[in-house]
Write a protein that holds these residues in place. Structure first.
Motif, PDB file in Angstrom:
ATOM      1  N   MET A  43       0.716  -1.351  -0.096  1.00  0.00           N
ATOM      2  CA  MET A  43      -0.096  -0.024  -0.012  1.00  0.00           C
ATOM      3  C   MET A  43       0.848   1.321   0.005  1.00  0.00           C
ATOM      4  O   MET A  43       0.349   2.357  -0.568  1.00  0.00           O
ATOM      5  N   TRP A  44       2.036   1.115   0.567  1.00  0.00           N
ATOM      6  CA  TRP A  44       3.052   2.353   0.644  1.00  0.00           C
ATOM      7  C   TRP A  44       3.468   2.468  -0.740  1.00  0.00           C
ATOM      8  O   TRP A  44       3.694   3.857  -1.212  1.00  0.00           O
TER       9      TRP A  44
ATOM     10  N   THR B 231      12.149   0.055   1.684  1.00  0.00           N
ATOM     11  CA  THR B 231      12.858  -0.547   0.848  1.00  0.00           C
ATOM     12  C   THR B 231      14.214  -0.484   1.377  1.00  0.00           C
ATOM     13  O   THR B 231      15.079  -1.553   0.992  1.00  0.00           O
ATOM     14  N   ILE B 232      14.698   0.507   1.888  1.00  0.00           N
ATOM     15  CA  ILE B 232      16.077   0.797   2.758  1.00  0.00           C
ATOM     16  C   ILE B 232      16.022  -0.774   3.474  1.00  0.00           C
ATOM     17  O   ILE B 232      17.342  -1.394   3.509  1.00  0.00           O
TER      18      ILE B 232
ATOM     19  N   MET C  41      14.591  -3.464   3.732  1.00  0.00           N
ATOM     20  CA  MET C  41      14.657  -4.699   2.921  1.00  0.00           C
ATOM     21  C   MET C  41      16.104  -5.086   2.111  1.00  0.00           C
ATOM     22  O   MET C  41      16.496  -6.199   2.214  1.00  0.00           O
ATOM     23  N   VAL C  42      16.484  -4.028   1.659  1.00  0.00           N
ATOM     24  CA  VAL C  42      17.892  -3.959   0.969  1.00  0.00           C
ATOM     25  C   VAL C  42      19.054  -4.549   2.103  1.00  0.00           C
ATOM     26  O   VAL C  42      20.020  -5.288   1.747  1.00  0.00           O
ATOM     27  N   ILE C  43      19.016  -3.768   3.194  1.00  0.00           N
ATOM     28  CA  ILE C  43      19.948  -4.229   4.238  1.00  0.00           C
ATOM     29  C   ILE C  43      19.603  -5.574   4.796  1.00  0.00           C
ATOM     30  O   ILE C  43      20.747  -6.255   5.059  1.00  0.00           O
ATOM     31  N   THR C  44      18.571  -5.957   4.885  1.00  0.00           N
ATOM     32  CA  THR C  44      18.156  -7.421   5.557  1.00  0.00           C
ATOM     33  C   THR C  44      18.761  -8.372   4.363  1.00  0.00           C
ATOM     34  O   THR C  44      19.423  -9.367   4.680  1.00  0.00           O
ATOM     35  N   VAL C  45      18.382  -8.204   3.254  1.00  0.00           N
ATOM     36  CA  VAL C  45      18.884  -9.080   2.177  1.00  0.00           C
ATOM     37  C   VAL C  45      20.251  -8.960   2.067  1.00  0.00           C
ATOM     38  O   VAL C  45      21.208 -10.075   1.871  1.00  0.00           O
TER      39      VAL C  45
END
Length: 102
Positions: A56-57, A90-91, A93-97
């Motif tokens: 939704m974001w 998004t940031i 998720m990128v750090i987690t990946v």
């Protein structure tokens, strides 16, 4: 004397009303209509619902960049807040990946 702008109470005893307009601000009353999504607007609704459904974001971010708020400027703040939430998500998720891969 202009009959439309008369303040004489005798003319309006039968229940007739006149439409009041402001010559200096013709947009007066344009935003009297409540916002969609339970009165809080699409942007704020997307922000709150985004904590359960983060897509939704991103939907609100697309609306923000497509200038959806030109229809109603009251939507701008909520759409911008949703765009910021999408950026933070998004940031994260990128750090987690990146941590998972390396």
């Amino acid at each position: 004397m202009d009959q439309r702008l008369s303040t004489d109470g005798k003319e309006y005893q039968n229940g007739d009303y006149i439409l009041l307009k402001d010559d200096e601000n013709p947009n007066l009353g344009v935003y009297d209509k409540p916002l969609p999504c339970f009165g809080c607007g699409i942007g704020w609704f997307s922000l709150l619902l985004g904590f359960a459904f983060p897509l939704m974001w991103y939907y609100a971010t697309i609306l923000y960049f497509c200038n959806y708020y030109q229809k109603d400027p009251r939507e701008r703040a909520g759409l911008a807040a949703s765009a910021i939430a999408a950026l933070i998500c998004t940031i994260a998720m990128v750090i987690t990946v990146a941590v998972m891969i390396f």
